[in-house]
Design a protein around this motif. Structure first.
Motif, PDB file in Angstrom:
ATOM      1  N   GLY A  64       0.787  -1.227   0.000  1.00 44.05           N
ATOM      2  CA  GLY A  64       0.000   0.000   0.000  1.00 44.05           C
ATOM      3  C   GLY A  64       0.819   1.278   0.000  1.00 44.05           C
ATOM      4  O   GLY A  64       0.289   2.365   0.277  1.00 44.05           O
ATOM      5  N   VAL A  65       2.114   1.172  -0.314  1.00 48.53           N
ATOM      6  CA  VAL A  65       2.982   2.345  -0.397  1.00 48.53           C
ATOM      7  C   VAL A  65       3.186   2.692  -1.872  1.00 48.53           C
ATOM      8  O   VAL A  65       3.581   1.829  -2.662  1.00 48.53           O
ATOM      9  CB  VAL A  65       4.352   2.067   0.263  1.00 48.53           C
ATOM     10  CG1 VAL A  65       5.269   3.283   0.148  1.00 48.53           C
ATOM     11  CG2 VAL A  65       4.165   1.681   1.726  1.00 48.53           C
ATOM     12  N   HIS A  66       2.909   3.931  -2.255  1.00 52.80           N
ATOM     13  CA  HIS A  66       3.132   4.362  -3.639  1.00 52.80           C
ATOM     14  C   HIS A  66       4.642   4.324  -3.909  1.00 52.80           C
ATOM     15  O   HIS A  66       5.403   5.093  -3.331  1.00 52.80           O
ATOM     16  CB  HIS A  66       2.601   5.782  -3.846  1.00 52.80           C
ATOM     17  CG  HIS A  66       2.775   6.286  -5.252  1.00 52.80           C
ATOM     18  ND1 HIS A  66       3.985   6.751  -5.721  1.00 52.80           N
ATOM     19  CD2 HIS A  66       1.913   6.375  -6.286  1.00 52.80           C
ATOM     20  CE1 HIS A  66       3.847   7.120  -6.981  1.00 52.80           C
ATOM     21  NE2 HIS A  66       2.591   6.896  -7.353  1.00 52.80           N
ATOM     22  N   THR A  67       5.078   3.404  -4.766  1.00 49.70           N
ATOM     23  CA  THR A  67       6.512   3.154  -4.955  1.00 49.70           C
ATOM     24  C   THR A  67       6.901   3.197  -6.425  1.00 49.70           C
ATOM     25  O   THR A  67       6.241   2.571  -7.263  1.00 49.70           O
ATOM     26  CB  THR A  67       6.905   1.775  -4.375  1.00 49.70           C
ATOM     27  OG1 THR A  67       6.403   1.658  -3.035  1.00 49.70           O
ATOM     28  CG2 THR A  67       8.411   1.590  -4.359  1.00 49.70           C
ATOM     29  N   VAL A  68       7.946   3.944  -6.734  1.00 51.83           N
ATOM     30  CA  VAL A  68       8.548   3.935  -8.074  1.00 51.83           C
ATOM     31  C   VAL A  68      10.059   3.829  -7.900  1.00 51.83           C
ATOM     32  O   VAL A  68      10.603   4.106  -6.821  1.00 51.83           O
ATOM     33  CB  VAL A  68       8.203   5.188  -8.905  1.00 51.83           C
ATOM     34  CG1 VAL A  68       6.709   5.311  -9.144  1.00 51.83           C
ATOM     35  CG2 VAL A  68       8.747   6.453  -8.245  1.00 51.83           C
ATOM     36  N   ALA A  69      10.741   3.447  -8.972  1.00 46.20           N
ATOM     37  CA  ALA A  69      12.204   3.337  -8.931  1.00 46.20           C
ATOM     38  C   ALA A  69      12.813   4.024 -10.144  1.00 46.20           C
ATOM     39  O   ALA A  69      12.254   3.968 -11.245  1.00 46.20           O
ATOM     40  CB  ALA A  69      12.623   1.869  -8.896  1.00 46.20           C
ATOM     41  N   LEU A  70      13.949   4.658  -9.936  1.00 47.53           N
ATOM     42  CA  LEU A  70      14.777   5.156 -11.031  1.00 47.53           C
ATOM     43  C   LEU A  70      16.058   4.331 -11.048  1.00 47.53           C
ATOM     44  O   LEU A  70      16.688   4.132 -10.001  1.00 47.53           O
ATOM     45  CB  LEU A  70      15.132   6.637 -10.839  1.00 47.53           C
ATOM     46  CG  LEU A  70      13.976   7.642 -10.832  1.00 47.53           C
ATOM     47  CD1 LEU A  70      14.533   9.062 -10.702  1.00 47.53           C
ATOM     48  CD2 LEU A  70      13.106   7.530 -12.079  1.00 47.53           C
ATOM     49  N   LEU A  71      16.435   3.827 -12.217  1.00 41.76           N
ATOM     50  CA  LEU A  71      17.742   3.188 -12.380  1.00 41.76           C
ATOM     51  C   LEU A  71      18.717   4.269 -12.801  1.00 41.76           C
ATOM     52  O   LEU A  71      18.493   4.958 -13.803  1.00 41.76           O
ATOM     53  CB  LEU A  71      17.686   2.086 -13.446  1.00 41.76           C
ATOM     54  CG  LEU A  71      16.644   0.978 -13.281  1.00 41.76           C
ATOM     55  CD1 LEU A  71      16.867  -0.114 -14.326  1.00 41.76           C
ATOM     56  CD2 LEU A  71      16.690   0.381 -11.891  1.00 41.76           C
ATOM     57  N   THR A  72      19.795   4.456 -12.027  1.00 43.47           N
ATOM     58  CA  THR A  72      20.723   5.548 -12.318  1.00 43.47           C
ATOM     59  C   THR A  72      22.162   5.044 -12.433  1.00 43.47           C
ATOM     60  O   THR A  72      22.549   4.071 -11.801  1.00 43.47           O
ATOM     61  CB  THR A  72      20.639   6.659 -11.235  1.00 43.47           C
ATOM     62  OG1 THR A  72      21.073   6.154  -9.972  1.00 43.47           O
ATOM     63  CG2 THR A  72      19.213   7.170 -11.102  1.00 43.47           C
ATOM     64  N   ASN A  73      22.921   5.733 -13.247  1.00 43.31           N
ATOM     65  CA  ASN A  73      24.276   5.325 -13.628  1.00 43.31           C
ATOM     66  C   ASN A  73      25.269   5.539 -12.482  1.00 43.31           C
ATOM     67  O   ASN A  73      25.404   6.647 -11.965  1.00 43.31           O
ATOM     68  CB  ASN A  73      24.691   6.153 -14.848  1.00 43.31           C
ATOM     69  CG  ASN A  73      25.970   5.659 -15.494  1.00 43.31           C
ATOM     70  OD1 ASN A  73      26.788   5.010 -14.851  1.00 43.31           O
ATOM     71  ND2 ASN A  73      26.144   5.958 -16.756  1.00 43.31           N
ATOM     72  N   MET A  74      25.980   4.464 -12.109  1.00 45.66           N
ATOM     73  CA  MET A  74      27.018   4.565 -11.084  1.00 45.66           C
ATOM     74  C   MET A  74      28.343   4.011 -11.616  1.00 45.66           C
ATOM     75  O   MET A  74      29.150   3.477 -10.870  1.00 45.66           O
ATOM     76  CB  MET A  74      26.554   3.848  -9.808  1.00 45.66           C
ATOM     77  CG  MET A  74      27.373   4.019  -8.534  1.00 45.66           C
ATOM     78  SD  MET A  74      28.230   5.568  -8.259  1.00 45.66           S
ATOM     79  CE  MET A  74      26.910   6.670  -7.824  1.00 45.66           C
ATOM     80  N   ASP A  75      28.574   4.161 -12.917  1.00 43.71           N
ATOM     81  CA  ASP A  75      29.899   3.840 -13.460  1.00 43.71           C
ATOM     82  C   ASP A  75      30.904   4.905 -13.059  1.00 43.71           C
ATOM     83  O   ASP A  75      32.096   4.637 -12.930  1.00 43.71           O
ATOM     84  CB  ASP A  75      29.841   3.741 -14.994  1.00 43.71           C
ATOM     85  CG  ASP A  75      29.311   2.395 -15.472  1.00 43.71           C
ATOM     86  OD1 ASP A  75      29.526   1.394 -14.756  1.00 43.71           O
ATOM     87  OD2 ASP A  75      28.686   2.348 -16.538  1.00 43.71           O
ATOM     88  N   THR A  76      30.395   6.138 -12.870  1.00 40.14           N
ATOM     89  CA  THR A  76      31.205   7.296 -12.503  1.00 40.14           C
ATOM     90  C   THR A  76      30.697   7.847 -11.179  1.00 40.14           C
ATOM     91  O   THR A  76      29.486   7.844 -10.958  1.00 40.14           O
ATOM     92  CB  THR A  76      31.082   8.389 -13.590  1.00 40.14           C
ATOM     93  OG1 THR A  76      31.563   7.865 -14.819  1.00 40.14           O
ATOM     94  CG2 THR A  76      31.871   9.629 -13.236  1.00 40.14           C
ATOM     95  N   PRO A  77      31.564   8.324 -10.290  1.00 40.67           N
ATOM     96  CA  PRO A  77      31.074   8.905  -9.027  1.00 40.67           C
ATOM     97  C   PRO A  77      30.127  10.074  -9.285  1.00 40.67           C
ATOM     98  O   PRO A  77      30.246  10.785 -10.292  1.00 40.67           O
ATOM     99  CB  PRO A  77      32.357   9.392  -8.339  1.00 40.67           C
ATOM    100  CG  PRO A  77      33.456   8.591  -8.949  1.00 40.67           C
ATOM    101  CD  PRO A  77      33.041   8.321 -10.364  1.00 40.67           C
ATOM    102  N   LEU A  78      29.192  10.278  -8.366  1.00 38.33           N
ATOM    103  CA  LEU A  78      28.299  11.432  -8.442  1.00 38.33           C
ATOM    104  C   LEU A  78      29.032  12.670  -7.949  1.00 38.33           C
ATOM    105  O   LEU A  78      29.660  12.647  -6.882  1.00 38.33           O
ATOM    106  CB  LEU A  78      27.064  11.200  -7.567  1.00 38.33           C
ATOM    107  CG  LEU A  78      25.841  10.576  -8.236  1.00 38.33           C
ATOM    108  CD1 LEU A  78      24.838  10.144  -7.175  1.00 38.33           C
ATOM    109  CD2 LEU A  78      25.196  11.550  -9.208  1.00 38.33           C
ATOM    110  N   GLY A  79      28.954  13.732  -8.709  1.00 33.92           N
ATOM    111  CA  GLY A  79      29.581  14.977  -8.288  1.00 33.92           C
ATOM    112  C   GLY A  79      31.093  14.916  -8.377  1.00 33.92           C
ATOM    113  O   GLY A  79      31.673  14.106  -9.109  1.00 33.92           O
TER     114      GLY A  79
END
Length: 437
Positions: free
Chosen positions: A240-255
């Protein structure tokens, strides 16, 4: 004489032989293991059978529910808006990466729009950083809050980032430790139920999952990340929790930072309307999804980041937990620069190598009880796609203990791949969006 409803060996055999466990068998298994009626070696055998043979959606959903029922559930229904209506809640979970400081600017940004953000976070282990470790580099900031203090802060400020209480899904804590030493961490049903049992027990109304893919992520392949994301989205939806997912790139560090204090510094730059483009992009995308899950679809999140409203929320959130917003952040005592070895375009910068280098410099821990250095880490001076010249600084290593440089330097030198000028590396950050099926 035993009064147990089932026998652990029979449960193991069912999964060994690719059978399906009933709801009653699963409920008993989690309860019996939590109270010690199932031995560690028996649960280890069952975990391995699950790793090898999997579970169907109904089994994973029941397993997750049984873990939730092993402890307490949080209830935010007492949070109210000024007009007396129940305040909506939304949360984000990342599967962990390098330079992933997104929770820091994200929680106050979402709170600007009147939605409560109860962000229960953890500490780093190995090459992935922990949100609480980062925030503890702020003088006076406290990770541990009582439920009463947490509710008060959500009511008054709208956002809280703190440690999860021991009462949430205690079965998961015991299971996680066992999986870690028995080679069964990678079992997708067990990963998904571990994450989602805690998130559902937290009681949030909406949840956005940031599932990392690539060298610095737990999931190296898009196929595995997609399976994990779908499994978790289904678990949330079933609960009952509204749930979505994003697949995001982690080949390179963020920032441009991987560490503790330096990631806080970068997060504050984002809240001030600047900061690296990839950190801003992911913060805005996740904020939009979190608000949509809470029923707000017209929020101008970019404006709230630019005009100072998110920064105001950040300062109120930090101060509410004892943090001194004006105290200088810790700075490492020693630094050493790593230089480009050739002319060309930085084609890739391996996130795992950068993360392990930051860990070796003192930013992370090998065991949960190890201390971390607040100022240690890696500051990057170039990102994939940038033109670089031989001898140009690529990264700066930071630590209080300079003998660590020797073990971190080869990793950073090997992390950078420089290609001939004109090369165009893949820079896509958000790979897919997965909603309930």
């Amino acid at each position: 004489m035993s009064t147990e409803n089932f026998d652990a060996v029979d449960i193991i055999r069912i999964k060994r032989d690719r059978g399906t466990l009933s709801a009653e068998q699963i409920d008993w298994t989690i309860d019996a293991y939590t109270r010690g009626a199932i031995a560690e070696e028996q649960m280890a055998a069952l975990n391995m059978a699950i790793l090898l043979n999997g579970m169907d959606r109904a089994e994973i959903s029941r397993w997750t529910t049984a873990m939730i029922n092993s402890g307490e559930r949080m209830d935010f229904s007492s949070l109210r808006n000024a007009d007396g209506t129940v305040k909506r809640t939304t949360d984000k979970h990342s599967t962990g990466g390098v330079g992933d400081k997104i929770t820091l600017p994200l929680a106050p940004l979402v709170a600007v729009f009147g939605v409560a953000v109860p962000q229960l976070s953890g500490r780093g282990l190995g090459h992935t950083g922990g949100t609480l470790d980062k925030l503890e580099s702020i003088a006076g900031w406290r990770a541990e809050l009582t439920n009463e203090a947490m509710m008060r802060q959500l009511s008054e400020v709208g956002a809280v980032i703190c440690a999860a209480g021991a009462g949430l899904a205690p079965a998961d804590k015991k299971l996680y430790a066992l999986r870690d030493v028995t080679g069964t961490v990678e079992a997708i049903p067990l990963i998904a139920s571990s994450i989602m049992s805690k998130k559902i027990a937290e009681g949030t109304g909406a949840l956005v999952l940031d599932v990392k893919v690539g060298s610095g992520a737990f999931m190296k392949s898009l196929e595995d990340a997609r399976e994990l994301a779908r499994t978790m989205v289904n678990l949330g939806t079933d609960a009952g929790v509204h749930t979505v997912a994003l697949l995001t790139n982690m080949d390179t560090p963020l920032g441009l930072t991987a560490g503790n204090a330096i990631e806080v510094e970068e997060s504050i730059e984002v809240l001030a309307g600047g900061g690296p483009a990839d950190v801003v992009e992911l913060t805005l995308a996740l904020a939009t999804e979190m608000l949509a899950g809470a029923g707000i679809r017209d929020a101008d999140v970019a404006a709230a980041l630019k005009d100072g409203r998110a920064m105001d929320k950040w300062r109120a959130m930090i101060a509410a937990q004892g943090g001194d917003n004006d105290a200088p952040l810790p700075v490492a005592k020693e630094s050493e620069v790593v230089y480009a070895q050739a002319d060309g375009v930085l084609a890739s910068l391996d996130a795992m190598d950068v993360g392990v280098a930051a860990w070796r410099l003192g930013a992370g821990r090998a065991r949960r009880e190890d201390p971390v250095q607040a100022g240690a880490g890696v500051r990057l001076h170039a990102k994939p796609g940038d033109v670089v010249r031989r001898g140009q600084p690529l990264a700066t290593m930071l630590t209080d203990t300079p003998e660590r440089f020797e073990r971190a330097r080869p990793l950073l030198e090997g992390a950078a791949v420089i290609a001939p000028a004109g090369s165009r590396p893949n820079m896509e950050l958000i790979l897919e969006r997965i909603a309930a099926s």
